[in-house]
Design a protein around this motif. Structure first.
Motif, PDB file in Angstrom:
ATOM      1  N   TYR A  85       0.783  -1.235   0.000  1.00  0.00           N
ATOM      2  CA  TYR A  85       0.000   0.000   0.000  1.00  0.00           C
ATOM      3  C   TYR A  85       0.822   1.296   0.000  1.00  0.00           C
ATOM      4  N   LYS A 143       1.405   3.137  -3.407  1.00  0.00           N
ATOM      5  CA  LYS A 143       0.155   3.622  -3.995  1.00  0.00           C
ATOM      6  C   LYS A 143      -0.326   4.889  -3.280  1.00  0.00           C
ATOM      7  N   TRP A 165      -3.867   5.696  -5.055  1.00  0.00           N
ATOM      8  CA  TRP A 165      -4.974   5.328  -4.186  1.00  0.00           C
ATOM      9  C   TRP A 165      -5.119   6.380  -3.095  1.00  0.00           C
ATOM     10  N   SER A 168     -10.425   7.721  -7.269  1.00  0.00           N
ATOM     11  CA  SER A 168      -9.321   6.766  -7.411  1.00  0.00           C
ATOM     12  C   SER A 168      -9.887   5.358  -7.482  1.00  0.00           C
ATOM     13  N   ASP A 169      -9.071   4.431  -7.939  1.00  0.00           N
ATOM     14  CA  ASP A 169      -9.539   3.063  -8.148  1.00  0.00           C
ATOM     15  C   ASP A 169      -9.603   2.260  -6.861  1.00  0.00           C
ATOM     16  N   ASN A 170      -8.988   2.776  -5.794  1.00  0.00           N
ATOM     17  CA  ASN A 170      -9.060   2.095  -4.502  1.00  0.00           C
ATOM     18  C   ASN A 170      -9.009   3.157  -3.408  1.00  0.00           C
ATOM     19  N   PRO A 175      -8.740  -1.960   2.908  1.00  0.00           N
ATOM     20  CA  PRO A 175      -8.951  -1.264   1.632  1.00  0.00           C
ATOM     21  C   PRO A 175     -10.374  -1.452   1.127  1.00  0.00           C
TER      22      PRO A 175
END
Length: 573
Positions: free
Chosen positions: A150, A153, A159, A206-208, A233
């Motif tokens: 993580y 990102k 993220w 964001s994608d996550n 997450p």
């Protein structure tokens, strides 16, 4: 009304000339290449991006806002594209370490970036605003496995992250949190509970989304010592969605562009960050960074309000100003001039203090001398709560004063000033209310060591002042008075346990004013060495600081002394 535009010339002047930031940073080694040209280049590029990409979205963020449907949140038009451009251009990674995908630049440059972003579009900026704190928290407390998955990102901003603290029954008193974490055989936990007021808890930017959540392990003691921090997450590495549900978003007074979410954790698989029972220690890494950024929000929002009012005052004619023969521009009327110059004085003085605080963070992390690092820690510990409280307060009340310049036009949506007033109000509440900041300063930091830390900080600042220079002499008088007041409070509070809580707000305000006196002494001394053109632009604000702002110090000191006297009289009756 045109959107906010960053005044990078003024910001660069404070950094390079007033604070001499490039020389301080280059002496650290880690920033040997950070010269004035590089700093100016970053400022200008940031200003261009913020002015052209982020600021134009502000009105849609307020009027259209974030929309909730069946557990999903869709952000206002343009918000996702702007965020994707933001992280791909490397802006979130500005101050992160190179080994984590960052650019390794100083924290003070990141501070200037977030001041601009908050001024341009407070609602949009709420999403990336927690990235730095989440990065520092995970970098210092996360396991190797969590960091591998993580940290990069978050560092790059690919993220986004949240900070899940508050529960319906537990606001400022986090020790009341009930969210449960049940250990599993594989080393993970199952999180169950509800968190409220979660900025960016759900969105499509964001994608996550990486949630950092305070919760209790089984058999944990009651109160804050029983809290641990966990990471969960929105999506796991296998693509499966976690059992984290956004139940709704709040209808708010302002910040409509930012979804404030109610988040439910239904036995969501998570992993501990740091040690059991030390969740607040890890979380406060996020909160301390956030509090400086909230102070910068205050400065940025006040600048945005001032820009609108200043522009309006230069085009609107109304009545005759004193000494004029015909109708005058609003800027020529003394009542309006006083408002505008006073807010400008708060902005410029605030920048000196905020940028100095960010510089101290750089020194704390990189300076080779332990004594200098201790001094940096003292500055950050004492000045951060002052900055957060004083400048979020001024953002709201100062923006309201700027609205006054517009008259009735300020109260309608057309000019955009009323949005700033609404958006600014929440900054006085979140990341620790301003009353809690005052208690933190006086009760937790000044009184326990008998005022020694604050007196040491004042002594360091005294060494920077010249008694023969009038603004310096004023700062020296306020430092002396603040020192005497501090020692009086130390003695009186030892006899009356409630006294400090009654006067904490006044004490923080007096401290803020004394620091502003120092900041403006630095500005005026620097201006004396500059050309007349620059001085002409800044001296009206300098006069406003002396005439309309700093005299409040004596009032606050009188309130505190009167309370001390009343406390002593009640004790001896």
């Amino acid at each position: 009304m045109n959107p906010y535009q960053p005044r990078t010339d003024d910001m660069a002047f404070i950094l390079a000339n007033v604070l001499q930031a490039p020389a301080q940073l280059q002496a650290l080694g880690a920033f040997a290449e950070v010269d004035p040209d590089l700093m100016r280049q970053v400022l200008d590029e940031a200003g261009k991006f913020v002015g052209e990409v982020i600021a134009p979205l502000n009105r849609d963020g307020d009027e259209i806002g974030a929309r909730f449907e069946a557990g999903s949140v869709t952000m206002a038009p343009g918000f996702r594209d702007a965020y994707q451009a933001f992280w791909q251009a490397g802006w979130p990674a500005l101050a992160c370490a190179a080994e984590d995908g960052g650019q390794g630049l100083p924290a003070v440059l990141e501070a200037t970036l977030y001041e601009m972003l908050s001024a341009a579009n407070h609602g949009w900026t709420m999403a990336p605003g927690l990235l730095h704190g989440a990065y520092e928290c995970l970098k210092h407390h996360g396991s190797d496995a969590l960091k591998a998955r993580y940290l990069g990102k978050i560092a790059t901003g690919e993220w986004l992250a949240t900070m899940c603290l508050t529960e319906p029954h537990a606001g400022s008193d986090l020790g009341l949190c009930r969210t449960k974490a049940v250990p599993q055989s594989d080393g993970s936990v199952h999180l169950s509970g509800t968190k409220i007021f979660i900025s960016g808890g759900e969105h499509d930017l964001s994608d996550n989304i990486v949630h950092l959540v305070l919760a209790r392990l089984p058999d944990a003691p009651p109160g804050p010592k029983g809290l641990s921090l966990f990471l969960v997450p929105k999506f796991y590495a296998n693509g499966h969605r976690s059992a984290v549900v956004c139940e709704r978003i709040e209808e708010k007074m302002g910040l409509h562009g930012s979804p404030t979410c109610v988040m439910r954790f239904d036995e969501a698989t998570a992993w501990i960050v740091g040690e059991p029972g030390k969740g607040l220690n890890a979380m406060f890494v996020m909160m301390n960074a956030a509090r400086l950024h909230v102070a910068l929000q205050g400065i940025g929002l006040l600048d945005a309000a001032w820009q609108k009012a200043d522009a309006y005052s230069k085009e609107r004619r109304q009545m005759r100003a004193p000494g004029a023969r015909d109708t005058s521009l609003i800027q020529d009327h003394p009542a309006m001039r006083r408002i505008l110059d006073t807010q400008r004085a708060w902005i410029d003085g605030g920048r000196v203090l905020a940028y100095r605080t960010a510089l101290e963070l750089d020194l704390l992390k990189h300076h080779p001398d332990a004594g200098r690092r201790d001094a940096a820690q003292r500055w950050c510990s004492l000045v951060t709560p002052v900055m957060k409280a004083a400048f979020t307060h001024q953002a709201f009340y100062g923006a309201s004063e700027c609205l006054q310049v517009f008259g009735g036009h300020g109260y309608v949506r057309e000019w955009g000033i009323e949005q700033i007033v609404r958006d600014a109000r929440v900054a006085m509440i979140y990341e620790g209310t301003n009353e809690i900041q005052a208690i933190d300063l006086l009760v937790r930091k000044v009184l326990p060591d008998g005022g020694a830390g604050l007196l040491s900080l004042l002594n360091e600042l005294r060494a920077d002042l010249d008694p023969s220079h009038a603004p310096d002499a004023l700062a020296l008088r306020q430092f002396a008075a603040l020192g005497e007041l501090t020692l009086e409070l130390v003695e009186a509070a030892a006899r009356d346990g409630a006294l400090a809580f009654w006067v904490a707000d006044d004490y923080l305000r007096a401290t803020a004013l004394a620091l502003l006196a120092w900041a403006w002494a630095r500005i005026e001394r620097t201006l004396a060495a500059e050309g007349a053109d620059r001085a002409r632009l800044w001296l009206p604000a300098a006069r406003a600081m002396r005439h309309w702002v700093l005299p409040e110090f004596d009032m606050r000191a009188s309130i505190i002394r009167a309370r001390c006297t009343a406390s002593e009289a009640a004790r001896t009756d």
